[in-house]
Motif scaffolding. Structure first.
Motif, short mmCIF file in Angstrom:
data_model
loop_
_atom_site.label_atom_id
_atom_site.label_comp_id
_atom_site.label_asym_id
_atom_site.label_seq_id
_atom_site.Cartn_x
_atom_site.Cartn_y
_atom_site.Cartn_z
N GLU A 184 -2.57 -1.68 -1.42
CA GLU A 184 -2.31 -0.24 -1.59
C GLU A 184 -3.21 0.57 -0.67
O GLU A 184 -4.33 0.14 -0.37
N ALA A 203 0.99 4.99 -4.58
CA ALA A 203 -0.03 5.67 -5.39
C ALA A 203 0.67 6.28 -6.59
O ALA A 203 1.85 6.62 -6.51
N VAL A 204 -0.07 6.40 -7.68
CA VAL A 204 0.55 6.97 -8.88
C VAL A 204 -0.23 8.18 -9.38
O VAL A 204 -1.39 8.37 -9.04
N GLY A 205 0.44 9.00 -10.19
CA GLY A 205 -0.22 10.13 -10.83
C GLY A 205 0.23 11.47 -10.27
O GLY A 205 0.97 11.54 -9.29
N GLY A 206 -0.22 12.52 -10.95
CA GLY A 206 0.13 13.88 -10.53
C GLY A 206 -0.10 14.83 -11.68
O GLY A 206 -0.27 14.40 -12.83
N ASN A 236 0.83 10.95 5.81
CA ASN A 236 0.50 9.91 6.78
C ASN A 236 0.84 8.54 6.15
O ASN A 236 0.24 8.16 5.14
N HIS A 296 -5.74 6.26 -0.80
CA HIS A 296 -5.57 7.64 -1.24
C HIS A 296 -4.70 7.72 -2.50
O HIS A 296 -4.11 6.73 -2.93
N GLY A 297 -4.62 8.94 -3.05
CA GLY A 297 -3.80 9.16 -4.24
C GLY A 297 -2.40 9.59 -3.86
O GLY A 297 -1.95 9.38 -2.72
N SER A 298 -1.71 10.21 -4.82
CA SER A 298 -0.29 10.52 -4.62
C SER A 298 -0.06 11.86 -3.91
O SER A 298 1.09 12.27 -3.73
N ALA A 299 -1.15 12.54 -3.53
CA ALA A 299 -1.09 13.78 -2.74
C ALA A 299 0.06 14.70 -3.16
O ALA A 299 0.91 15.04 -2.33
N PRO A 300 0.07 15.13 -4.43
CA PRO A 300 1.20 15.97 -4.89
C PRO A 300 1.33 17.26 -4.09
O PRO A 300 2.43 17.82 -3.99
N ASP A 301 0.20 17.71 -3.48
CA ASP A 301 0.25 18.97 -2.72
C ASP A 301 1.17 18.91 -1.50
O ASP A 301 1.65 19.93 -1.03
P1 NAD Z 1 -5.27 12.39 -3.08
O1 NAD Z 1 -5.82 11.23 -2.33
O2 NAD Z 1 -3.91 12.25 -3.60
O3 NAD Z 1 -5.34 13.70 -2.15
C1 NAD Z 1 -6.57 14.23 -1.62
C2 NAD Z 1 -6.23 15.05 -0.36
O4 NAD Z 1 -5.88 14.17 0.70
C3 NAD Z 1 -5.01 15.97 -0.55
O5 NAD Z 1 -5.22 17.16 0.18
C4 NAD Z 1 -3.87 15.19 0.07
O6 NAD Z 1 -2.83 16.01 0.59
C5 NAD Z 1 -4.56 14.41 1.17
N1 NAD Z 1 -3.91 13.12 1.41
C6 NAD Z 1 -3.99 12.01 0.62
N2 NAD Z 1 -3.23 11.05 1.14
C7 NAD Z 1 -2.68 11.53 2.26
C8 NAD Z 1 -1.78 10.98 3.23
N3 NAD Z 1 -1.30 9.73 3.15
N4 NAD Z 1 -1.40 11.78 4.26
C9 NAD Z 1 -1.86 13.03 4.38
N5 NAD Z 1 -2.70 13.59 3.49
C10 NAD Z 1 -3.11 12.86 2.45
O7 NAD Z 1 -6.30 12.68 -4.28
P2 NAD Z 1 -6.21 13.72 -5.48
O8 NAD Z 1 -5.61 15.00 -5.02
O9 NAD Z 1 -7.56 13.72 -6.09
O10 NAD Z 1 -5.23 13.03 -6.53
C11 NAD Z 1 -3.83 13.33 -6.64
C12 NAD Z 1 -3.24 12.41 -7.69
O11 NAD Z 1 -3.34 11.05 -7.24
C13 NAD Z 1 -3.96 12.47 -9.05
O12 NAD Z 1 -3.00 12.44 -10.06
C14 NAD Z 1 -4.81 11.22 -9.06
O13 NAD Z 1 -5.04 10.76 -10.37
C15 NAD Z 1 -3.93 10.27 -8.27
N6 NAD Z 1 -4.67 9.15 -7.64
C16 NAD Z 1 -4.04 7.95 -7.64
C17 NAD Z 1 -4.65 6.88 -7.02
C18 NAD Z 1 -3.93 5.55 -7.01
O14 NAD Z 1 -2.77 5.49 -7.33
N7 NAD Z 1 -4.58 4.47 -6.66
C19 NAD Z 1 -5.88 7.02 -6.37
C20 NAD Z 1 -6.47 8.29 -6.37
C21 NAD Z 1 -5.85 9.36 -6.99
#
Ligand code: NAD
Length: 357
Positions: A277, A73-76, A293, A280-285
């Motif tokens: 892929e 996943a990319v971004g943050g 996961n 989900h996204g890059s889950a920066p948190d």
């Molecule tokens: P996110 O999917 O990254 O996270 C949403 C929530 O789900 C967060 O609390 C995160 O900790 C949790 N989560 C996500 N994947 C997880 C995993 N594998 N294991 C455990 N917990 C998980 O979505 P977001 O916070 O809206 O976006 C974060 C960044 O990711 C942004 O920069 C966004 O642009 C990017 N993004 C990228 C893609 C992609 O690369 N295809 C898709 C969506 C979002």
């Protein structure tokens, strides 16, 4: 078999979950006698920092030269305020277009062991949730003409949703072929009571169906489909729909299966190369805490084995290894519940590798 796999490690938790997917692929290669060669293709935030471009030419070339592409996943937040063309997700859109990927397949399957994570009542999920959303990926309103102008003293914005016969035909074929490998049912979703693009959609899908007499085709309006997915998801096997409807319905579908961290996806074009892929996204948190996961990423690698490399036995082995560790009660933080054993990202990957061996 020998396969070259382009690897996009991505941002945030990306490199952590990708390391586990690679470990799983190495385990599969060793057990079944394959050789997988990995080629790094930087994209997203990492590529912006290193090359000033979310998809450097060399990365696209690496992907084009590969047998298949694996992306985390990319971004943050670091790149959130970049100009539109320099944002990480721009790299992803350019990559999909550059690889000619017009079909996105997203399975919605509820793992028995994670029933508690579904927001639906057990009387609904007891009938089973196991379907695939096949979404058209490079046409429709997202790729049509966009404009904003001032008309009669106020702003007026429009986005054109259009589809040509060949765009509908090729995505319909992907849906019917997918159904053939499953329960042989396709539900085509449109808004043919209102939209011309949907009327053409319905006509062409019906025509393509003539080549697949073994697959049952039904049609449904998108508003009804959004309702039916939560009312009785067991009725669906393969849903095929256009880009915008598919974006919304596939998110709804993934929600009913529980954690976002568990769901893989694939994007396909003509030929066998695909882009695989997690949704989900890059889950920066949670980046850098070893708590992500990796299962959505690992199941994406399993989809690659099945659909791009024609290795069904190997894909089955990965999927049953995932099932086994869930059955044994291992969970990452996002799917944790009482009485279960919590594992980090690395240990989850290792447990899955052990099961495959
Ligand atoms: P996110 O999917 O990254 O996270 C949403 C929530 O789900 C967060 O609390 C995160 O900790 C949790 N989560 C996500 N994947 C997880 C995993 N594998 N294991 C455990 N917990 C998980 O979505 P977001 O916070 O809206 O976006 C974060 C960044 O990711 C942004 O920069 C966004 O642009 C990017 N993004 C990228 C893609 C992609 O690369 N295809 C898709 C969506 C979002």
């Amino acid at each position: 078999m020998k396969k070259n796999i382009a690897i996009i490690r991505g941002d945030g938790i990306g490199p952590e979950i990708m390391a586990q997917a690679v470990a799983v692929l190495d385990t599969v290669a060793e057990k079944y006698g394959h050789t997988f060669t990995y080629m790094d293709a930087p994209m997203g935030g990492e590529a912006i920092d290193r090359f000033g471009d979310p998809l450097p030419k060399s990365s696209l070339e690496t992907c084009l030269a590969s047998d298949s592409v694996l992306l985390s996943a990319v971004g943050g937040p670091k790149w959130d305020n970049m100009p539109k063309d320099l944002r990480p997700e721009r790299g992803l859109l350019r990559l999909r277009a550059g690889l000619g990927l017009y079909a996105n397949l997203r399975p919605a399957r509820l793992f028995d062991e994670l029933r508690d994570a579904s927001p639906l009542k057990s009387s609904i999920i007891d009938k089973g949730v196991d379907f695939v959303v096949v979404r058209e990926l490079i046409g429709g309103a997202y790729f049509g003409e966009h404009s904003t102008e001032k008309l009669d003293g106020e702003y007026y914005a429009k986005d054109i949703m259009g589809y040509s016969e060949h765009e509908i035909e090729r995505i319909a074929r992907v849906a019917f072929e997918t159904a053939r490998k499953r329960r042989k049912k396709v539900c085509s979703v449109d808004k043919a009571n209102v939209l011309d693009s949907s009327k053409l959609w319905r006509k062409i899908v019906t025509k393509v169906a003539e080549n697949y007499p073994d697959v049952i085709l039904s049609h449904m309006y998108v508003d009804n489909c959004a309702m039916q997915i939560v009312r009785d998801p067991s009725q669906f096997d393969v849903i095929v729909t256009e880009n915008l409807f598919g974006d919304i319905l596939s998110d709804e579908a993934s929600m009913i299966t529980g954690s976002i961290g568990m769901i893989p996806s694939s994007s396909l074009g003509d030929g066998t190369r695909g882009l695989y892929e997690p949704i989900h996204g890059s889950a920066p948190d949670i980046a850098g805490t070893d708590s992500a996961n990796p299962i959505g990423m690992i199941l994406s690698a399993a989809m690659m084995l099945r659909y791009s490399f024609d290795m069904p036995e190997e894909a089955d082995a990965v999927e049953s290894a995932v099932n086994s560790i869930l059955q044994e009660g291992f969970r990452t933080g996002d799917t944790m519940s009482e009485g279960k054993m919590r594992l980090g990202c690395i240990d989850t990957g290792m447990a899955i590798c052990e099961k495959i061996k």
